[in-house]
Every structure is written in C-alpha cells, then in structure tokens.
Scaffold this active site. Structure first.
Site, short mmCIF file in Angstrom:
data_model
loop_
_atom_site.label_atom_id
_atom_site.label_comp_id
_atom_site.label_asym_id
_atom_site.label_seq_id
_atom_site.Cartn_x
_atom_site.Cartn_y
_atom_site.Cartn_z
N PHE A 139 0.75 -1.07 0.05
CA PHE A 139 0.01 -0.02 -0.24
C PHE A 139 0.83 1.15 -0.23
CE2 PHE A 139 -2.62 3.54 1.62
CZ PHE A 139 -3.61 3.19 1.00
N ASP A 224 9.16 2.63 1.63
CA ASP A 224 8.04 3.42 2.07
C ASP A 224 8.06 3.07 3.68
OD1 ASP A 224 5.51 4.15 3.09
OD2 ASP A 224 4.62 3.47 1.10
N LYS A 253 2.63 9.99 8.13
CA LYS A 253 1.99 9.47 9.57
C LYS A 253 2.53 10.07 10.98
CE LYS A 253 -0.11 5.23 7.91
NZ LYS A 253 -1.20 5.26 8.06
#
Ligand code: PLP
Length: 406
Positions: A139, A224, A253
């Site tokens: 993702f 990532d 995040k």
C-alpha cells in the site's frame, strides 16, 4: 449498549463523501493512550490514528509547541526560509545518512515525490529506464501514481487509465523479482514490513537480496517507511534493523504526531537531479507542521524511548502468541515487531466482528487485509495497557466463539 451522537453522524453521512466505513462513535478528546467520545465513554486507543499519534493524545510538549508556533507563524509558503523547517530537515537528514529532505503533506504525496525522483534520476541513465517494481499486497497511497504503485487491484478498479511503468511481484519472492528486473528497471519500491497488507514480514535475507539486485541493475531502492518508520519497529527506521540502506525513504503518519506532514529523503546522488521548479508544495513543511515534527523527532530519537517500544512490543507479541496458543482453531498467526503487530484470524467475518466487539468494550483496534487484527498503538503504550487490551481481546474471542456469537 453503544453510546454515540446520532445527530453528528447523520449530518456527516448527509454531507461527507461516503468513502470511509466508519465505526458509529464520535470522538471528542484524548489523553495519553485513551480517547473519549462525545458521550464521555473512554476507549483504549490501540490504533493511534492509524500509526499517527506516536506520542499519544494531548502530549503537553507537542501541544505547547504547536500553540507557540501558531501564535508566531502558521504558514509563510516555501518562498522563504523558516527555522522550524530548517531544523526538522537537518535532523531528518542526520538520521538518514545525510540525505536531502523534501516535506509534503501526506504519505501519498511523499511517495509521489519519491516516484518523481526515481524517474528523473533514471532518465539520466537512459531514456527507457522507467520501470518501478512494487510488491503485491503493498500500500503506497491513493493518488493516481501511488495507487498504481499499490500492488492491490481493488485500489485500481474504476480509475483507468493508470500511469504506466509499474509492475508487481510477490512480496518476499526474490526469484520473481530477479525475473522482473532488467536494465530498464528504475527502482524497486517496498514497505520493509507490509502494514495495510496485513503486517507481512520480510524473510531475514530478502531486503539484502533486493538491495543486491538493485545494485546489479543500477536501480534505486525505495523504502516506504510511512507506517514502519518513526520508531514503530523499535528503531527510527525499520531498515536499520534489517541492515539495508535504501536510496530514497519516505515518511509521514507519525512524523508530526498528528499534524499533516510527509517527507521523502533522497541520497545525495538522487537529490542532485532536482533543480528549482522540479518539485514543490504550497503547504509542505510549513512552520506549524515542522514545529510539531521537531518535538516528535526530539522525543523519539532517544534510546530509552526506542527501548520501551522494543520491550513493550515484545511483551505484546508474546501475549498475542499466548492467545493464539489458546485459540489455535481461530487464530492462524501472530506477526510483527515493535509496535506494529498483526493477528491473523482464520475467518474474515470473525476478524471484523472482533474489532467491533472490542469497540463496544472500550478498545479501539483495526482489521486490515480482511482478516488481520492490526495493533499500531501510540508508541508510549505500556505493559499495563497491553494487559488491559489482551484481557478485552480474550473476552471478545471467547464471546464470539465459545458463547455462541454476538
Ligand atoms: N504508504 C504506507 C506504507 C501507508 O501505510 C500509507 C497509509 O496508510 C500511505 C503510504 C499513504 O499515506 P497517506 O494516507 O498519508 O497518504
């Protein structure tokens, strides 16, 4: 009986794009690892805003820094220098082997920047070098390029034509990757541990082997670390624990503890292809977000803080494994490290039901990849809170299986 404010939910449902499957509670405030809804009901937060609230809720130094910065300057554009941005960039650069930093506003934007960096760098080698290989089950975000990078068809559906140049291989399968690579491969882009895909771990040597293939084909390695970075696994970056250095790494995040931010950090040789006008952002790295990021970075990059993530994470995992031993017919596997943990439930329906039931008992957890309960709490989680969560989880499992369902 669940308490919630029907008026707020009805208003939101009338006016907000229906893209989220939300739980029927309205959250109002938080303190540490707990949040309260508008009816005053308390919840233990083991999701942390999906790995965002790394310092928990209402962390006073963070709140104070945001308030102080808001009173000085919230935003000035990237046409000027600001001290909070310079400080956050310097700190991140130092943590990332001297790489150059670009600040964006989200994970997807951080990855977009990384993809642009890959293409620009690779095109200097030769014009056909543009292939980006990512993993199935990955993702990487919801913008067109990042949803294309995301190796899950369900996110692609309905959005064709997608940007070209992305190919997918099974995660953890080095032979499949080797077969896919050629001199036209510009980069391999991976989450060191797949988060949204169900807390999928790499085998011990996989990331090393990926690095070696990237070197062989003159391709960049992009990690990532939007979910795994910022101390989540017990080191600042998960890649440190695997001993594999990428050419580009992305963060978002938890980086500003809940204030929107993203970043990509590129090795000098990659950064050198960017010139004025090649990339940009109105909000990216504004003083408010960077003032928050500075508090988070100062707090996390501390041996005691990271040691606590390791030890609380180890106890958490051990307790989850105990539950698995207790319910082997219902729990398939426990995975993860530090405070990114997953518990695979054999039945998809039951996993979602357990997450719902936990909420009615005052514990926020999340179900991802259909049947994986994911635990990504604030990094200030303690052993007592693990015990509290495990007690509730055990009751939920017992209720669903041994007492005849909901
Ligand atoms: N990359 C990873 C590994 C993620 O987990 C996420 C979000 O869950 C993203 C990228 C996208 O981040 P954002 O939702 O901030 O765009």
């Amino acid at each position: 009986m669940m308490h919630y404010d029907r008026d707020i939910i009805a208003k939101d449902q009338e006016s907000y794009l229906p893209v989220f499957t939300r739980y029927p509670i309205v959250l109002d405030h938080g303190e540490g690892v707990y949040v309260w809804d508008v009816n005053g009901r308390k919840y233990l937060d083991a999701l942390g805003g999906i790995a965002v609230n790394v310092l928990g809720h209402h962390y006073t130094p963070l709140v104070d820094a945001i308030a102080a910065q808001a009173a000085r300057l919230i935003h000035v554009s990237n046409l000027y220098y600001t001290a909070p941005q310079a400080r956050a960039a310097a700190k991140l650069s130092e943590l990332t082997a001297g790489g150059k930093v670009f600040f964006a506003n989200s994970g997807a934007e951080a990855n977009e920047g990384a993809i642009k960096a890959v293409r620009k760098y690779a095109h200097q080698i030769h014009s056909e070098k543009s292939q980006i290989i990512t993993a199935q089950g990955s993702f990487h975000g919801r913008t067109l390029a990042t949803l294309t990078a995301t190796g899950q068809e369900k996110f692609h559906k309905g959005f064709a034509p997608l940007p070209k140049g992305f190919d997918y291989v099974p995660f953890n399968d080095i032979t499949a990757l080797e077969q896919m690579m050629s001199k036209n491969t510009a980069a391999v882009m991976l989450e060191p541990i797949q988060g949204e895909g169900g807390v999928r771990m790499p085998s011990d040597d996989y990331l090393h082997q990926v690095r070696a293939l990237c070197d062989q084909y003159d391709a960049l390695l992009v990690f990532d670390e939007i979910q795994t970075g910022m101390g989540r696994t017990g080191a600042f970056y998960a890649y440190e624990q695997y001993g594999v250095m990428p050419d580009i790494v992305t963060l978002a995040k938890g980086l500003a503890g809940g204030v929107p931010i993203g970043a990509f950090i590129a090795a000098e040789k990659v950064a050198a292809v960017f010139h004025a006008g090649d990339h940009g952002s109105t909000f990216g790295g504004n003083p408010l977000a960077c003032a928050a990021a500075n508090v988070v970075l100062d707090t996390i990059v501390n041996d005691d803080f990271l040691a606590s993530v390791v030890s609380v994470g180890a106890q958490f995992k051990q307790e989850l494994c105990r539950l698995q031993e207790k319910y082997p017919e219902h729990i398939a596997e426990v995975r993860g490290m530090g405070l990114i943990l997953g518990m695979e439930i054999r039945s998809h329906d039951d996993a979602a039901a357990i997450a719902h039931l936990a909420l009615t008992r005052g514990v926020i957890i999340n179900c991802t990849a259909g049947n994986v309960l994911r635990f990504i709490p604030p990094l200030i989680f303690t052993k007592n809170e693990v015990d509290e969560l495990i007690r509730v989880l055990d009751c939920c499992i017992l209720d669903i299986y041994d007492r005849g369902g909901l």
